[in-house]
Design an enzyme around this catalytic site. Sequence first.
Site, mmCIF file in Angstrom:
data_model
loop_
_atom_site.group_PDB
_atom_site.id
_atom_site.type_symbol
_atom_site.label_atom_id
_atom_site.label_comp_id
_atom_site.label_asym_id
_atom_site.label_seq_id
_atom_site.Cartn_x
_atom_site.Cartn_y
_atom_site.Cartn_z
ATOM 1 N N ASP A 284 22.575 10.871 19.977
ATOM 2 C CA ASP A 284 21.635 11.993 19.930
ATOM 3 C C ASP A 284 20.224 11.433 20.093
ATOM 4 O O ASP A 284 20.053 10.393 20.712
ATOM 5 C CB ASP A 284 21.803 12.778 18.626
ATOM 6 C CG ASP A 284 21.516 14.268 18.799
ATOM 7 O OD1 ASP A 284 20.422 14.599 19.295
ATOM 8 O OD2 ASP A 284 22.369 15.099 18.453
ATOM 9 N N HIS A 307 19.709 10.662 23.521
ATOM 10 C CA HIS A 307 19.081 11.885 24.006
ATOM 11 C C HIS A 307 17.566 11.782 24.071
ATOM 12 O O HIS A 307 16.879 12.790 24.183
ATOM 13 C CB HIS A 307 19.483 13.071 23.129
ATOM 14 C CG HIS A 307 20.923 13.461 23.271
ATOM 15 N ND1 HIS A 307 21.475 14.536 22.613
ATOM 16 C CD2 HIS A 307 21.934 12.916 24.007
ATOM 17 C CE1 HIS A 307 22.763 14.652 22.922
ATOM 18 N NE2 HIS A 307 23.059 13.659 23.764
#
Length: 481
Positions: A284, A307
């Site tokens: 993430d 991410h």
Amino acid sequence: MTLSKILLLAFAFFFTYLEGRVHGKTKPNHLHIVSLISLPPAPAPAPAPAPAPQASSPSYYTDSPTPGPSPNLVRSLANVYNVLYFGAVGDGDTDDTQAFKMAWDTACFQNEPAILLAPDDYSFMIQPTVFTGPCKTSLVFQIDGTIMPPDGPESWPSKTNKRQWLVFYKIDGMSMQGGGVIDGRGEKWWNLPCKPHKGPNGATLPGPCDSPVAMRFFMSSNLTVQGLEVKNSPQFHFRFDNCQDVTVQMLSIKSPPRSPNTDGIHIENTNNVQIYNSVVSNGDDCVSIGAGCHNVDIKNITCGPGHGISIGSLGIGNSRACVSNITVRDSVIKRSENGVRIKTWQGGYGSVSKISFHNISMETVRNPIIIDQYYCQTKNCTNQTSAVHISDILYTSIKGTYDVRSPPLHLACSDSVPCTNLELAEIELLPAHGQFVADPFCWNAYGAMQNLTIPPISCLLDGIPQYIGQNTIDQCQDNLY
């Protein structure tokens, strides 16, 4: 020698032994003492699903960052409270929670600087625990060995909160450091049926979904976290809630690219933060910045896969979000879903302002520069008139390659609350494969280019919109001081 002198010497020897001024590898007999530690604070809210760099380009890390200050130097300045002397076994299976609680309570109540030591060559299993302050003295939590939670949901205590593992509550002036490992043992949590990667085409399946944050700091100040390897958290690796004056540096944070919601460092309602010289590779955001954060400096981070570095998501559930004075500089983002991102939900309000992204190298990043004011995790999000106002965003010297599945710039601003005063300079983004340079995407984005960019950004709107839709800047003024 008289009997009274013999008793006095015996008492002095036992007191010195209990304080743990000298530590060793020999495991002492257990001390069965009840901890004075307090109950946990409220659970964390459920989450939304090296060397100094050169002036012209950021540095890359090839290995884990250098650990913090020498333990021997630190220990010479304070009393050492070795968890082995409080009954810890350190075999990776025995529950060592009570030993850590007692060592913490003893060190916390000293009037002189103290060190709580988890020594190397040992693996300590700790149950979900809250370490509570304030302490009477400055405290070092020295992790030279390995600490870990119970192994997965089935091993978690049945009546214990499943959203957090280790919590540090109302602490002022603590340093967590060392050359050791914090192992979150997250694989069994990632594989719960509710996780996005378990169902077909990213769908989720019924079942419990709460997963613990590895390390949470709550209502604390003057914190330093440095030198550690942190890996495989069930959810966020670090979370700072309602904290002040935080320094995070020289960390290695690692979890697999498909591990869900494993943000490296998340901050929320936290001010005066420095995040430096660290490597984050996870499933993430490498760093995520939530509502209520101001005065944050992020420098020399190597991020990816993951991410990217994100402000948001903000405004979920029509909530207010105020974020300002954020700098991200001299960093590398590689093989990542996003580069530098601002993401907000429809219906929120407040503002994101005075943000600077400078001297950032992109390597095969799908969305190197992205503003997404239509952030949504389902297919049923409706368009709303209210939005967080995004303004005064500076992008300078952002260079490298992008994944051709998406445009190199994606500036999707609210229909009713445009983005204003976006400035871009020295942007050079080329496709990682092929020769075709994709056009940037802009929607209701007002700003200017300071010089020619690659690709040319002709979709920006000039000037200032006549109507922003709400007095969003005034709503956040009280949070800036």
